[in-house]
Design an enzyme around this catalytic site. Structure first.
Site, mmCIF file in Angstrom:
data_model
loop_
_atom_site.group_PDB
_atom_site.id
_atom_site.type_symbol
_atom_site.label_atom_id
_atom_site.label_comp_id
_atom_site.label_asym_id
_atom_site.label_seq_id
_atom_site.Cartn_x
_atom_site.Cartn_y
_atom_site.Cartn_z
ATOM 1 N N THR A 30 -15.568 15.077 -48.638
ATOM 2 C CA THR A 30 -14.400 15.207 -49.519
ATOM 3 C C THR A 30 -13.626 16.504 -49.319
ATOM 4 O O THR A 30 -12.593 16.704 -49.952
ATOM 5 C CB THR A 30 -14.846 15.144 -50.994
ATOM 6 O OG1 THR A 30 -15.749 16.239 -51.246
ATOM 7 C CG2 THR A 30 -15.520 13.829 -51.320
ATOM 8 N N LYS A 31 -14.107 17.395 -48.459
ATOM 9 C CA LYS A 31 -13.530 18.727 -48.374
ATOM 10 C C LYS A 31 -12.213 18.737 -47.591
ATOM 11 O O LYS A 31 -11.875 17.798 -46.883
ATOM 12 C CB LYS A 31 -14.530 19.693 -47.750
ATOM 13 C CG LYS A 31 -15.801 19.890 -48.574
ATOM 14 C CD LYS A 31 -15.491 20.460 -49.941
ATOM 15 C CE LYS A 31 -16.726 20.951 -50.674
ATOM 16 N NZ LYS A 31 -17.634 19.907 -51.123
ATOM 17 N N ASN A 32 -11.496 19.851 -47.701
ATOM 18 C CA ASN A 32 -10.192 19.989 -47.044
ATOM 19 C C ASN A 32 -10.295 19.868 -45.539
ATOM 20 O O ASN A 32 -9.350 19.437 -44.871
ATOM 21 C CB ASN A 32 -9.566 21.335 -47.392
ATOM 22 C CG ASN A 32 -9.262 21.481 -48.869
ATOM 23 O OD1 ASN A 32 -10.006 20.998 -49.726
ATOM 24 N ND2 ASN A 32 -8.162 22.155 -49.184
#
Length: 388
Positions: free
Chosen positions: A183-185
């Site tokens: 889910t991270k950038n």
């Protein structure tokens, strides 16, 4: 998921990433190898770090940093209440004691005044978390650390691309741990990065692969030597070339993806401004001396103005086909930490109030304006119908 479901935070993975992973699979080298080295170099350049080590999770990066710094039994490490469990668990993994402190009302970042009150002769480190991608007041934290001779280990799981007063998070000599979870950038599926001084990162590198002084690539590449020494008691924390291949493409696209996130944030601010002034919710803070990474868009509901609670809002948003999340269930509300450390709500009153109010709205680079409209329309309708 149905086509009309608005997912909370799907990874932004396209044909370039797929092709890069396929190339890695076909290369004959899929564990830690040349792509990991390239990824480390590129990620180090992005955050302007003195040194960098790619690992298999942000948790591994934090654990290695504590081990490399010599934190252990009898030591205390200060952590914020509003964070994911791994921030405190890695302290326990090195047999040190996590000490819980409260957070700021606006940013939900660790409160420097609470940190100062918590420092004892046993304190060895402070672990600030850049909540949602908003940098912590690092000037205040480093001033306390310098005054008391403490390590600062930044949990930057949310903060790749963030900056404090012009300095990228990760650019200093102190250890900083990034996460590249799905889910991270910046996504490598699972993965992480540890930055910091040459000395600390070199020690962490040794510990990240069983304490072996030579990894497989250096043993089996052309001209490599098969012999190695186990120089320390380490772990299996290395990143793979498959993950690094994905990460290298994500790094190439990073600024584009960050710009898209900022656009989504601007849409949310515009659509929800009326509700914020109407006292139904509070929008996330963005102080003038920071670059916010915008990993999360966390609103806080004004429960005093509502006859429904946050969980009812989540259920109704889901029924409307919209994914949301909660960041976080605070540490003191988990049974393990209550039972082990005796942490209570009264220890962290700001965090306790926020815990029932926080709601994370969908945020990712592929979110479209009409989808943001739909999220906001649904949310505002739910809140208006739930108004006291």
């Amino acid at each position: 998921m149905s086509d009309d479901f608005i997912a909370f935070a799907p990874p932004d993975i396209g044909d370039q990433e797929v092709a890069a992973v396929v190339d890695a699979l076909r290369s004959g080298w899929v564990t830690r190898g040349p792509r990991c080295a390239q990824f480390e170099e590129a990620a180090q350049a992005l955050v302007q770090a003195p040194a960098a080590l790619a690992v298999n999770s942000g948790t591994a990066a934090m654990h290695l940093a504590l081990e490399a710094a010599g934190i252990g039994p009898g030591d205390e490490v200060i952590v914020p209440a509003m964070t994911f469990c791994s921030t405190a668990l890695v302290v326990e993994h090195v047999r040190a004691t996590p000490v819980l402190v409260d957070v700021e009302v606006d940013t939900l970042n660790i409160d420097p005044t609470a940190v100062e009150r918590a420092i004892t002769p046993k304190t060895r480190a402070i672990m600030p978390v850049h909540f949602a991608g908003h940098p912590v007041d690092l000037d205040a934290i480093h001033a306390l650390a310098q005054a008391h001779g403490l390590l600062v280990l930044e949990d930057a799981a949310h903060a790749i691309g963030a900056a404090w007063r012009g300095a990228p998070i990760g650019s200093g000599p102190n250890p900083v741990a990034f996460s590249f979870y799905a889910t991270k950038n910046l996504c490598t599926g699972e993965g992480g990065l540890l930055t910091g001084s040459d000395e600390l990162v070199a020690r962490a590198r040794l510990l990240s692969l069983h304490g072996m002084d030579r990894d497989a690539w250096r043993r089996y590449e052309r001209g490599g030597r098969w012999r190695y020494d186990v120089a320390a008691s380490g772990w299996k924390y290395n990143m793979t070339d498959i993950q690094a291949a994905l990460g290298l493409v994500q790094l190439e696209r990073f600024e584009q993806m960050q710009a898209a996130r900022r656009t989504v944030v601007s849409w949310y601010r515009e659509r929800l401004a009326g509700a914020a002034t109407g006292d139904l919710l509070s929008l996330p803070s963005e102080r003038p001396d920071v670059i916010h990474a915008w990993h999360l868009f966390v609103i806080q509901l004004n429960l005093a103005a509502l006859k429904i609670d946050r969980d009812a809002v989540i259920e109704q948003m889901s029924a409307a086909g919209i994914g949301t999340s909660v960041h976080f269930i605070p540490l003191h509300q988990h049974s393990h930490f209550r039972d082990t450390h005796g942490w209570q709500a009264s220890d962290v009153p700001v965090c306790e109030v926020a815990a029932d109010r926080v709601l994370s709205l969908p945020l990712h680079p592929r979110l479209q304006e009409n989808q943001v409209d739909r999220v906001c329309d649904a949310l505002l309708d739910i809140l208006e119908r739930g108004r006291r």
